[in-house]
Scaffold this active site. Structure first.
Site, short mmCIF file in Angstrom:
data_model
loop_
_atom_site.label_atom_id
_atom_site.label_comp_id
_atom_site.label_asym_id
_atom_site.label_seq_id
_atom_site.Cartn_x
_atom_site.Cartn_y
_atom_site.Cartn_z
N TYR A 142 0.77 -1.32 0.08
CA TYR A 142 0.04 0.14 0.13
C TYR A 142 0.89 1.18 0.07
O TYR A 142 0.46 2.37 -0.25
CB TYR A 142 -0.91 -0.25 1.24
CG TYR A 142 -2.09 -1.08 1.19
CD1 TYR A 142 -2.29 -1.71 0.08
CD2 TYR A 142 -2.87 -1.50 2.30
CE1 TYR A 142 -3.18 -2.81 0.11
CE2 TYR A 142 -3.76 -2.33 2.29
CZ TYR A 142 -4.21 -3.03 1.07
OH TYR A 142 -4.88 -3.79 1.09
N LYS A 193 3.53 -15.14 1.46
CA LYS A 193 3.76 -15.94 0.41
C LYS A 193 5.14 -16.35 -0.10
O LYS A 193 5.61 -15.94 -1.10
CB LYS A 193 2.79 -15.37 -0.91
CG LYS A 193 1.32 -15.39 -0.44
CD LYS A 193 0.72 -16.71 -0.78
CE LYS A 193 0.74 -16.90 -2.37
NZ LYS A 193 -0.05 -18.39 -2.55
N ASP A 226 -2.51 -17.96 1.51
CA ASP A 226 -3.94 -18.46 0.88
C ASP A 226 -4.22 -19.63 1.65
O ASP A 226 -5.48 -19.77 2.04
CB ASP A 226 -3.66 -18.71 -0.68
CG ASP A 226 -2.25 -19.80 -0.58
OD1 ASP A 226 -1.45 -19.60 0.17
OD2 ASP A 226 -2.33 -20.35 -1.70
N ASP A 250 -5.18 -7.14 5.84
CA ASP A 250 -6.20 -6.38 5.49
C ASP A 250 -7.49 -7.48 5.10
O ASP A 250 -8.54 -7.48 5.54
CB ASP A 250 -6.14 -5.55 3.95
CG ASP A 250 -7.13 -4.44 4.00
OD1 ASP A 250 -8.15 -4.48 5.02
OD2 ASP A 250 -6.97 -3.66 2.97
#
Ligand code: NAD
Length: 369
Positions: A142, A193, A226, A250
């Protein structure tokens, strides 16, 4: 010793209504428990824009930097939708988070027994759930540069954002998660990840470094984000503290929030580095927004804001037992069937108003003495 200081920023929409109940509760802790706070109230968001032409004045920002903790209601509303981006109500909140450098966002997902039916998951999957998601709040994709939308010189465009993390950014939020775990079930799961992102590899290595060198007694596991999302809805009670980056945090924290049912029940804390007195820079606020559809009608559920104050008692003022007293009071009120409109189900009795919910919590606090 001087009383601890609190800056209260009720904000817009239902912010002032729910904050009014919290102020009564703050008063109760002063009168009945000897924990008085020096409270200052000020404007933020649309309310500050209406009065001063800016969603947060420099004076209010300076006060926020000085106090022991800031408690915020909510900002925004349709009245401000057409304002220039630079003076939108949300900019006030973002300025607070940025200038106070609040890098660790704590989002508890706790399922009160009386509300287990509200979850979209089966009751036995969520009943008794009590997990904490720690989201890195001031870096990552972000904020990373380069960013923007540019022409690709072939008639199309390219959108770019950059996921970027430094060693110190990862280590400080990891410390925050390990510290929390020590007060809870001593278990941290770090999510990234690392299978497809270099920033994920660095994240995993740095979290492991903090673990090995500073918190070897806390149990640490790693999970791809995930899979983490799947596990959160499959078997959320396997987790205690989850630490993750800004983007994954988030999404995962919103996902975990819905395990518990209503937006009106969800508190949060955003913490920064310790100040001279040892307390962290801190902003406490409900997860919900200004709810313009019900603002001014006495319908809002004040519990998320009340529970945000409970987090302040625990994380800023080291009053864990008093925080538990307040959380138990909310739990008992719900168990007795006292509900604001957002918590009603078919066949329930009439909903109570915002103030009546405050009355009920205060009565339970009295009963706890
Ligand atoms: P919202 O959270 O304000 O409301 C979503 C829905 O949940 C509405 O139907 C609302 O009535 C209900 N709700 C929310 N809190 C409740 C409570 N305490 N009690 C009972 N019902 C409650 O989200 P939105 O409608 O998407 O946004 C409204 C405004 O709030 C927008 O201007 C948005 O930008 C702003 N917003 C601010 C924050 C913040 O201040 N941190 C967060 C999210 C949205």
């Amino acid at each position: 010793m001087a009383n601890p200081t609190l800056l209260i920023l009720p904000g817009d929409g239902i912010g002032p209504e729910v904050m009014e109940q919290v102020e009564r509760i703050i008063g109760w802790f002063g009168d009945k428990r000897g924990h008085a706070f020096d409270v200052t109230t000020d404007l933020v968001g649309g309310a500050a824009y209406d009065a001063h032409g800016t969603p947060l004045t420099d004076e209010t920002m300076a006060k926020a930097q000085e106090v022991d903790a800031v408690l915020l209601g909510a900002v925004g509303g349709p009245k401000y939708d057409d304002l220039d981006f630079s003076v939108k109500p949300e900019r006030g909140l973002l300025r607070l988070r940025k200038e106070m450098d609040l890098y660790s966002n704590l989002r508890p997902a706790q399922c009160f027994d009386a509300l287990a039916d509200f979850s979209s998951l089966k009751k036995d999957v969520v009943a008794g759930l009590d997990i904490m998601i720690v989201r890195e709040l001031t870096s990552g994709v972000y904020f990373g540069e380069p960013r923007g939308i540019q022409d690709d010189n072939e008639g199309g465009r390219i959108g770019v954002n950059t996921q970027r993390y430094t060693t110190s950014e990862i280590r400080r939020v990891a410390r925050s998660a390990f510290e929390l775990a020590k007060r809870r079930s001593n278990k941290v799961c770090s999510m990234e990840k690392a299978n497809v992102m270099e920033s994920g590899i660095l994240w995993r290595e740095e979290v492991s470094w903090v673990h090995e060198n500073e918190y070897p007694d806390v149990e640490l596991s790693h999970m791809y984000a995930d899979n983490g999302a799947m596990q959160l809805v499959r078997a959320p009670k396997q987790f205690d503290v989850i630490v993750t980056d800004n983007l994954f945090g988030d999404i995962l924290s919103d996902c975990a929030a819905m395990l518990t049912g209503s937006l009106g029940m969800l508190p949060s804390a955003s913490l920064g580095a310790p100040m001279e007195n040892g307390r962290p820079k801190a902003l406490y606020e409900p997860v919900h927004g200004s709810a313009p559809d019900i603002a001014g009608q006495g319908k809002a559920n004040p519990c998320a804001c009340v529970l945000s104050f409970a987090m302040a008692l625990r994380y800023s003022f080291d009053l864990g037992e008093e925080a538990t007293r307040l959380e138990n009071a909310v739990q008992s009120v719900l168990a007795a069937g006292t509900r604001t409109a957002d918590l009603m189900q078919a066949g329930d009795a009439k909903p109570v108003s915002t103030k009546e919910m405050g009355d009920a919590i205060l009565a339970e606090l009295d009963a706890s003495l």
